[in-house]
Scaffold this active site. Structure first.
Site, PDB file in Angstrom:
ATOM      1  N   LYS A  69      37.537  45.120 -10.777  1.00  0.00           N
ATOM      2  CA  LYS A  69      36.344  45.573 -11.481  1.00  0.00           C
ATOM      3  C   LYS A  69      35.597  44.482 -12.253  1.00  0.00           C
ATOM      4  CE  LYS A  69      35.918  50.172 -10.955  1.00  0.00           C
ATOM      5  NZ  LYS A  69      34.675  50.915 -10.725  1.00  0.00           N
TER       6      LYS A  69
ATOM      7  N   ASP B  47      38.122  54.802 -16.565  1.00  0.00           N
ATOM      8  CA  ASP B  47      39.456  55.326 -16.327  1.00  0.00           C
ATOM      9  C   ASP B  47      40.493  54.227 -16.495  1.00  0.00           C
ATOM     10  OD1 ASP B  47      39.543  53.821 -13.788  1.00  0.00           O
ATOM     11  OD2 ASP B  47      38.077  55.295 -13.159  1.00  0.00           O
TER      12      ASP B  47
END
Length: 400
Positions: free
Chosen positions: A76, A123
């Site tokens: 990410k 998350d």
């Protein structure tokens, strides 16, 4: 919840996609040029599972192992680091072509910009990327996480200096909460999902994932992929990589399949409806694939996927769990890959299709045969080590 794999073909592709040109080779090379200036950048490995491929009569199966990315155990940071750098460059009046990590972190830049606060909901992996990017660029971050988040994922974000906490809400409501916090604090919302009125920053994050696609093409060394499997939460990474490969190969692009868990299959439902509208997952989000537990698709991602994806899959958690186990205990001298619940989802699906006769109709629908060159991305390692052991050691979430 069903134990079967559900497949939907997207036959009504959108002929026009305004964003498709933002995900071509030129942009990919530009994005990677910036990533290469960040200390610690290196290509993550593309593993060839030769024994597995031979055993199940396909040409090649490759798995891109993103657990090595910037030492963060997940991919990410590619998106957040690039996006945040472009935001800083704009404030500095610096052309994007001159953007480097070194120029973003000088004492003069710090004096001119002061300390910014970047806010996000996550998350786990995106928030860790935002916290790391903010810290390395000399700024602050606020990270909100949905209920049920593993304590290890929260602590990993806190270790990077973020003001991080777990909320009482599911992912989509936590995103709304983060947007409110950004407004109230004067922070900059760096969210990897888009909605009407908030699409510029998510698009920049998505462009950050182009480095991943460019690395894969180079590492394939002339082998043309026939099938690419991409896991999706809101769909940002999946759409960026799908669009990149569509641009690279044109009419000869690989068959692109988007993978989601049964308990958060918003893109699958949107594809099934095929009515031009985005469809949310209704009900409480439920899956061991925490990184994919998102109930509302990203608007930009859906426009790209509607243009260039072919199939959408909704599958049970046991498929991802089996993928984790197979990657962790490979055939013969195939390399071992430590892959988390979301990371192993796509390979788990490929293994399920190839190993089990009852899935032959899915294999045939996807056109997988002895000449197929299949690419999966393990988007994370064991970011929740306790759960990784429950699955790999203790056999949790076994299929029937």
């Amino acid at each position: 919840m069903s134990n079967s794999i559900k497949l939907a073909a997207l036959t009504n592709h959108s002929a026009i996609c305004p964003e498709i040109g933002l995900f071509n080779t030129r942009w990919a090379e530009f994005v990677r040029q910036y990533h290469q200036t960040i200390p610690g950048y290196s290509q993550t490995p593309l593993r060839a599972l030769k024994q597995f491929s031979q055993s199940f009569d396909v040409g090649n199966v490759f798995v891109k192992d993103e657990s090595f990315r910037f030492g963060l155990n997940a991919f990410k940071a590619l998106g957040s680091s690039y996006c945040m750098a472009t935001l800083l460059a704009e404030r500095l009046g610096l052309p994007l072509g001159q953007m480097t990590y070194e120029k973003m972190t000088t004492p003069d830049v710090k004096k001119r910009l002061g300390t910014l606060t970047f806010v996000t909901a996550t998350d786990g992996n995106h928030g860790r990327g935002v916290a790391w990017s903010a810290k390395t660029l000399g700024h602050k971050s606020i990270v909100l996480m949905p209920k049920g988040t593993a304590a290890e994922r929260l602590e990993n974000i806190k270790k990077l200096g973020a003001n991080a906490s777990i909320t009482e809400y599911e992912y989509d409501d936590t995103v709304k909460m983060a947007a409110n916090v950004a407004r109230q604090t004067g922070g900059v919302l760096v969210q990897d999902t888009a909605w009407d009125g908030y699409e510029d920053i998510p698009t920049r994050i998505m462009q950050g994932y182009l480095t991943l696609g460019l690395e894969i093409v180079e590492q394939l060394k002339g082998i043309t992929p026939t099938h690419i499997f991409l896991q999706a939460g809101v769909g940002s990474m999946a759409a960026a990589v799908a669009a990149f490969f569509a641009n690279i190969y044109g009419e000869n692009r690989p068959i692109i399949t988007i993978v989601e868990p049964h308990g958060a299959d918003c893109l699958y439902r949107t594809a099934c409806a095929d009515d031009g509208e985005i469809h949310a997952y209704e009900g409480e989000l439920q899956s061991i694939m925490a990184g994919l537990c998102c109930g509302i698709p990203c608007t930009v991602a859906w426009r790209l996927l509607k243009h260039c994806a072919d199939f959408f899959v909704s599958m049970p958690d046991s498929v991802a769990a089996n993928g984790m186990r197979i990657l962790g205990a490979p055939l013969g001298d195939d390399p071992r890959i430590i892959s988390g619940e979301s990371g192993a989802s796509t390979f788990g699906l490929v293994a399920e299709i190839l190993r089990k006769p009852e899935n032959r109709p899915i294999k045939d629908a996807l056109g997988i045969n002895a000449q197929s060159n299949i690419v999966c991305i393990s988007t994370e390692g064991d970011t929740d080590r306790a759960n990784y052991r429950r699955i790999v050691w203790d056999g949790a979430y076994c299929s029937n």
